[in-house]
Write a protein that holds these residues in place. Structure first.
Motif, PDB file in Angstrom:
ATOM      1  N   GLU A 264       0.712  -1.071  -0.150  1.00  0.00           N
ATOM      2  CA  GLU A 264       0.120  -0.032  -0.080  1.00  0.00           C
ATOM      3  C   GLU A 264       0.994   1.355   0.105  1.00  0.00           C
ATOM      4  O   GLU A 264       1.134   1.716   1.022  1.00  0.00           O
ATOM      5  N   ALA A 265       1.139   1.822  -1.092  1.00  0.00           N
ATOM      6  CA  ALA A 265       2.102   3.099  -1.200  1.00  0.00           C
ATOM      7  C   ALA A 265       1.143   4.343  -1.124  1.00  0.00           C
ATOM      8  O   ALA A 265       1.888   5.096  -0.801  1.00  0.00           O
ATOM      9  N   HIS A 266      -0.170   4.267  -1.006  1.00  0.00           N
ATOM     10  CA  HIS A 266      -1.016   5.392  -0.965  1.00  0.00           C
ATOM     11  C   HIS A 266      -0.594   6.546  -1.699  1.00  0.00           C
ATOM     12  O   HIS A 266      -0.049   7.669  -1.262  1.00  0.00           O
ATOM     13  N   PRO A 267      -0.556   6.582  -3.117  1.00  0.00           N
ATOM     14  CA  PRO A 267      -0.041   7.409  -3.877  1.00  0.00           C
ATOM     15  C   PRO A 267      -0.959   8.604  -3.956  1.00  0.00           C
ATOM     16  O   PRO A 267      -2.042   8.594  -3.369  1.00  0.00           O
ATOM     17  N   ASP A 268      -0.417  10.085  -4.112  1.00  0.00           N
ATOM     18  CA  ASP A 268      -1.098  11.184  -3.717  1.00  0.00           C
ATOM     19  C   ASP A 268      -2.125  11.276  -4.838  1.00  0.00           C
ATOM     20  O   ASP A 268      -3.303  11.902  -4.596  1.00  0.00           O
ATOM     21  N   ASN A 269      -2.027  10.933  -6.073  1.00  0.00           N
ATOM     22  CA  ASN A 269      -3.108  10.943  -7.114  1.00  0.00           C
ATOM     23  C   ASN A 269      -3.200   9.532  -7.617  1.00  0.00           C
ATOM     24  O   ASN A 269      -2.444   9.071  -8.376  1.00  0.00           O
ATOM     25  N   GLU A 270      -4.476   9.065  -7.428  1.00  0.00           N
ATOM     26  CA  GLU A 270      -4.985   7.785  -7.830  1.00  0.00           C
ATOM     27  C   GLU A 270      -6.279   7.883  -8.499  1.00  0.00           C
ATOM     28  O   GLU A 270      -7.138   8.469  -8.078  1.00  0.00           O
ATOM     29  N   ASN A 271      -6.051   7.331  -9.830  1.00  0.00           N
ATOM     30  CA  ASN A 271      -7.233   7.424 -10.676  1.00  0.00           C
ATOM     31  C   ASN A 271      -7.940   6.280 -10.223  1.00  0.00           C
ATOM     32  O   ASN A 271      -7.736   5.060  -9.896  1.00  0.00           O
ATOM     33  N   HIS A 272      -9.418   6.392 -10.485  1.00  0.00           N
ATOM     34  CA  HIS A 272     -10.374   5.312 -10.466  1.00  0.00           C
ATOM     35  C   HIS A 272     -10.408   4.205 -11.074  1.00  0.00           C
ATOM     36  O   HIS A 272     -10.184   4.605 -12.694  1.00  0.00           O
ATOM     37  N   ASP A 273     -10.279   3.063 -11.138  1.00  0.00           N
ATOM     38  CA  ASP A 273     -10.081   1.896 -11.983  1.00  0.00           C
ATOM     39  C   ASP A 273     -11.689   1.560 -12.283  1.00  0.00           C
ATOM     40  O   ASP A 273     -12.104   0.731 -11.703  1.00  0.00           O
ATOM     41  N   LEU A 274     -12.127   2.030 -13.335  1.00  0.00           N
ATOM     42  CA  LEU A 274     -13.573   1.868 -13.739  1.00  0.00           C
ATOM     43  C   LEU A 274     -13.670   0.779 -14.989  1.00  0.00           C
ATOM     44  O   LEU A 274     -14.509   0.214 -15.314  1.00  0.00           O
ATOM     45  N   ARG A 275     -12.653   0.751 -15.805  1.00  0.00           N
ATOM     46  CA  ARG A 275     -12.270  -0.271 -16.972  1.00  0.00           C
ATOM     47  C   ARG A 275     -13.520   0.082 -18.073  1.00  0.00           C
ATOM     48  O   ARG A 275     -14.001  -0.843 -18.686  1.00  0.00           O
ATOM     49  N   LEU A 276     -13.894   1.287 -18.314  1.00  0.00           N
ATOM     50  CA  LEU A 276     -15.110   1.678 -19.088  1.00  0.00           C
ATOM     51  C   LEU A 276     -14.277   1.339 -20.519  1.00  0.00           C
ATOM     52  O   LEU A 276     -15.092   1.450 -21.440  1.00  0.00           O
ATOM     53  N   ASP A 277     -13.096   1.480 -20.945  1.00  0.00           N
ATOM     54  CA  ASP A 277     -12.464   1.231 -22.093  1.00  0.00           C
ATOM     55  C   ASP A 277     -12.487  -0.285 -22.824  1.00  0.00           C
ATOM     56  O   ASP A 277     -12.616  -0.562 -23.786  1.00  0.00           O
ATOM     57  N   ASN A 278     -12.785  -1.306 -21.575  1.00  0.00           N
ATOM     58  CA  ASN A 278     -12.953  -2.671 -22.090  1.00  0.00           C
ATOM     59  C   ASN A 278     -13.667  -3.334 -20.920  1.00  0.00           C
ATOM     60  O   ASN A 278     -12.960  -4.177 -20.112  1.00  0.00           O
ATOM     61  N   PRO A 279     -14.909  -3.125 -20.584  1.00  0.00           N
ATOM     62  CA  PRO A 279     -15.700  -3.647 -19.689  1.00  0.00           C
ATOM     63  C   PRO A 279     -15.829  -5.222 -19.883  1.00  0.00           C
ATOM     64  O   PRO A 279     -15.778  -5.571 -20.690  1.00  0.00           O
ATOM     65  N   TRP A 280     -15.755  -5.747 -18.612  1.00  0.00           N
ATOM     66  CA  TRP A 280     -15.883  -7.261 -18.814  1.00  0.00           C
ATOM     67  C   TRP A 280     -17.552  -7.546 -19.033  1.00  0.00           C
ATOM     68  O   TRP A 280     -18.608  -6.665 -19.095  1.00  0.00           O
ATOM     69  N   PRO A 281     -17.991  -8.706 -19.538  1.00  0.00           N
ATOM     70  CA  PRO A 281     -19.320  -9.086 -19.895  1.00  0.00           C
ATOM     71  C   PRO A 281     -20.501  -8.806 -19.133  1.00  0.00           C
ATOM     72  O   PRO A 281     -21.396  -8.178 -19.434  1.00  0.00           O
ATOM     73  N   ALA A 282     -20.197  -9.118 -17.748  1.00  0.00           N
ATOM     74  CA  ALA A 282     -21.305  -8.553 -16.830  1.00  0.00           C
ATOM     75  C   ALA A 282     -21.415  -7.181 -16.731  1.00  0.00           C
ATOM     76  O   ALA A 282     -22.487  -6.571 -16.544  1.00  0.00           O
ATOM     77  N   LEU A 283     -20.368  -6.211 -16.832  1.00  0.00           N
ATOM     78  CA  LEU A 283     -20.598  -4.807 -16.579  1.00  0.00           C
ATOM     79  C   LEU A 283     -21.291  -4.409 -17.768  1.00  0.00           C
ATOM     80  O   LEU A 283     -22.014  -3.580 -17.840  1.00  0.00           O
ATOM     81  N   LYS A 284     -20.570  -5.028 -19.087  1.00  0.00           N
ATOM     82  CA  LYS A 284     -21.205  -4.366 -20.218  1.00  0.00           C
ATOM     83  C   LYS A 284     -22.454  -4.812 -20.538  1.00  0.00           C
ATOM     84  O   LYS A 284     -23.409  -3.527 -20.951  1.00  0.00           O
ATOM     85  N   GLU A 285     -22.988  -5.578 -20.104  1.00  0.00           N
ATOM     86  CA  GLU A 285     -24.522  -5.897 -20.215  1.00  0.00           C
ATOM     87  C   GLU A 285     -25.422  -5.016 -19.126  1.00  0.00           C
ATOM     88  O   GLU A 285     -26.570  -4.736 -19.800  1.00  0.00           O
ATOM     89  N   HIS A 286     -24.618  -4.818 -18.076  1.00  0.00           N
ATOM     90  CA  HIS A 286     -25.677  -3.861 -17.454  1.00  0.00           C
ATOM     91  C   HIS A 286     -25.712  -2.546 -17.875  1.00  0.00           C
ATOM     92  O   HIS A 286     -26.550  -1.935 -17.785  1.00  0.00           O
ATOM     93  N   LEU A 287     -24.332  -1.990 -18.377  1.00  0.00           N
ATOM     94  CA  LEU A 287     -24.414  -0.633 -18.809  1.00  0.00           C
ATOM     95  C   LEU A 287     -25.161  -0.463 -20.220  1.00  0.00           C
ATOM     96  O   LEU A 287     -25.734   0.551 -20.458  1.00  0.00           O
ATOM     97  N   ASP A 288     -25.206  -1.359 -20.759  1.00  0.00           N
ATOM     98  CA  ASP A 288     -25.714  -1.483 -22.242  1.00  0.00           C
ATOM     99  C   ASP A 288     -27.330  -1.371 -22.144  1.00  0.00           C
ATOM    100  O   ASP A 288     -28.134  -0.815 -23.212  1.00  0.00           O
ATOM    101  N   LYS A 289     -27.979  -1.585 -20.874  1.00  0.00           N
ATOM    102  CA  LYS A 289     -29.194  -1.766 -20.829  1.00  0.00           C
ATOM    103  C   LYS A 289     -29.889  -0.139 -20.494  1.00  0.00           C
ATOM    104  O   LYS A 289     -31.228  -0.109 -20.767  1.00  0.00           O
ATOM    105  N   VAL A 290     -29.112   0.699 -20.217  1.00  0.00           N
ATOM    106  CA  VAL A 290     -29.322   2.147 -19.817  1.00  0.00           C
ATOM    107  C   VAL A 290     -29.167   3.022 -21.206  1.00  0.00           C
ATOM    108  O   VAL A 290     -28.278   3.165 -21.968  1.00  0.00           O
ATOM    109  N   ASP A 291     -30.357   3.671 -21.768  1.00  0.00           N
ATOM    110  CA  ASP A 291     -30.417   4.723 -22.722  1.00  0.00           C
ATOM    111  C   ASP A 291     -30.727   5.924 -21.880  1.00  0.00           C
ATOM    112  O   ASP A 291     -31.666   6.274 -21.673  1.00  0.00           O
TER     113      ASP A 291
END
Length: 533
Positions: free
Chosen positions: A178-205
């Motif tokens: 645990e280095a506790h970096p000062d600036n840490e970006n959120h790990d959301l994986r929106l560039d390559n979502p796994w199947p379950a996440l993609k299925e969930h996100l695709d449901k919303v228009d």
């Protein structure tokens, strides 16, 4: 009359006592601290200030090694030495007073000099988590440094004299999860979502949501929708600043106008805009992690490998297959209704748990093949490791004894810089050699310091010659050190003691990146600097 606020869950007495530090390093870090054993060599003003800042947060135990008796100088500078203690064991008095700070901590003392212990029982120091030494002469420091380096016991060497302070950390290999970096970006994986996440996100228009639904949808869902719109138009995710501005514009113009023709952007849509710069970049292997995965200790694990390196070996296989570190599994707070947020959060947590299970099972398999116990790696350790896989760091230090034989720093270029504090390091090295040769501090035995100035200047000149440096230390700087007469100023020792204690906590908890490896503090100018020597 307003209704009372709901009661928070009851805290244990321990949680109340250590609340602020638990927020820094968590229960697992506190457990490391409570299981630690600290050895302090010499209960000087600086030494007791270091221990004070370790006793208060709750180390397990400490042992003070000090063969000196209390003197008038101790009473003048050391807040943990009482005026009626002159002639008593300094180790005993300091131990008794330090133990009053925290009843959770155990303490002991040995009324012997460190060189006496080294001569009769070198393995005495082998069981400590960290050894902290203050005001050690060079001839004693060298064998201690060699011994602790061979035994892989961290050593922190400190000195406070007048307005100068110095900390040197010796650690053979230190692994950080645990280095506790000062600036840490959120790990959301929106560039390559796994199947379950993609299925969930695709449901919303997003464009078909009514006003109430618009304000409740999480920002991740909003951002994903407009990224998909951009990708369908351009064939790729936004990379350049102009492309990201186009996505921002799409989100900004999304709300339908109200009865006055004004478009009001909800808070969750503003959050989606803020995430554009940090959360849509392709997941990459950070340089610190890449270096670890290419390290020989990771590639060639063996029976002597620590759990850290066994987990790294499993992580290496995972990264080679997946092309990315395991998912962290945490989401930032978002302006959304509870149900939508929890559903999204559970998707991230489940995926992180699945990936962690893969790495954990593989690590157990590697450990079994090496003949290591299956208890070598616990599930909780694996979860923490996977969650912070992108933050992993390894520090390999250098031996103080080697440094004293041959410095690796380009002293000439450092001394050419008028703002460099390297001249303090050289002066303090000369001071240590002076103490070893004359068994006293320069200026300590005579009100007239000029003879000692000449002696110290000659020692420093000899040191610089040994290091192949043609620079010289100005006379006034040498004179200033001699004028101190070896005296400790409590205010300087207090500041330096806090700094040294922080470094010890980093080494104990395996959190935050410790100093590598030398810190110098100049109280006259209130400046400090660190060097890798």
């Amino acid at each position: 009359m307003s209704s009372p606020a709901p009661k928070s869950p009851e805290q244990s007495e321990k949680s109340k006592k250590y609340d602020r530090q638990l927020r820094l390093w968590g229960d697992h870090g506190q457990k490391f601290l409570e299981n630690s054993k600290i050895c302090l060599i010499n209960a000087t003003a600086l030494g007791t200030e270091i221990l004070k800042s370790l006793v208060l947060p709750g180390i397990g135990s400490f042992t003070i090694v000090d063969g000196e008796k209390v003197t008038d100088d101790d009473i003048g500078s050391n807040f943990f030495i009482e005026s009626d203690s002159i002639g008593m064991s300094r180790a005993q008095v300091a131990t008794q007073n330090l133990l009053e700070l925290n009843p959770d901590v155990r303490g002991d003392y040995i009324d012997e000099s460190v060189d006496h212990i080294m001569a009769h029982s070198q393995d005495f120091f082998d069981t400590f988590s960290v050894v902290i030494a203050t005001c050690l002469p060079e001839k004693v420091l060298m064998p201690l440094s060699r011994h602790l380096w061979e035994k892989n016991v961290p050593l922190i060497v400190c000195r406070s004299v007048g307005f100068l302070g110095y900390i040197r950390i010796q650690v053979k290999e230190h692994t950080i999860i645990e280095a506790h970096p000062d600036n840490e970006n959120h790990d959301l994986r929106l560039d390559n979502p796994w199947p379950a996440l993609k299925e969930h996100l695709d449901k919303v228009d997003v464009t078909k949501l009514d006003n109430k639904e618009r304000s409740h949808v999480p920002a991740v869902v909003i951002l994903y929708y407009y990224l998909a719109q951009f990708k369908s138009k351009h064939g790729h995710l936004p990379k350049t600043r102009a492309e990201k501005e186009e996505v921002k514009k799409m989100i900004t113009e999304s709300p339908p106008p109200d009865e006055h023709g004004i478009k009001n952007l909800e808070e969750n849509f503003k959050e989606a805009i803020r995430y554009i710069n940090t959360c849509i970049n392709p997941i990459k292997i950070p340089p610190n992690l890449q270096a670890i995965l290419e390290d020989d200790s990771c590639i060639n694990v063996n029976q002597n490998s620590s759990p850290f390196w066994v987990l790294c070996a499993a992580l290496k296989e995972f990264v080679e297959k997946e092309g990315a570190p395991p998912l962290k599994g945490t989401l930032p707070d978002m302006a959304a209704d509870t149900s939508s947020y929890i559903t999204l959060q559970q998707l991230y947590q489940k995926q992180a748990q699945t990936q962690c299970e893969i790495i954990y099972r593989r690590a157990l398999e590697i450990a079994r093949n090496l003949g290591l116990s299956q208890e070598t790696i616990t599930e909780s350790e694996a979860k923490l490791f996977c969650k912070h896989a992108s933050e992993l760091h390894v520090i390999r230090g250098s031996c103080i004894a080697d440094e004293y034989q041959k410095t690796r720093v380009d002293l000439t270029s450092c001394l050419e810089d008028p703002d460099s504090l390297m001249f303090h390091y050289i002066t303090l090295r000369g001071l240590e050699r002076f103490i070893s040769e004359f068994n006293s501090y320069p200026g300590q035995l005579d009100d007239h310091v000029e003879p000692d100035v000449l002696k110290l200047k000659g020692i420093i000149g000899k040191l610089l010659g040994e290091w192949g440096c043609s620079q010289i230390i100005r006379d006034e700087r040498v004179h200033e050190v001699c004028r101190y007469g070896g005296a400790e100023l409590h205010s300087v020792s207090a500041i330096l003691g806090g700094c040294a204690a922080h470094e010890a906590i980093k080494l104990i908890t395996l959190q935050y990146k410790p100093l590598n490896n030398t810190f110098i503090y100049d109280a006259i100018t209130s400046t400090s600097a660190s060097f890798t020597l």
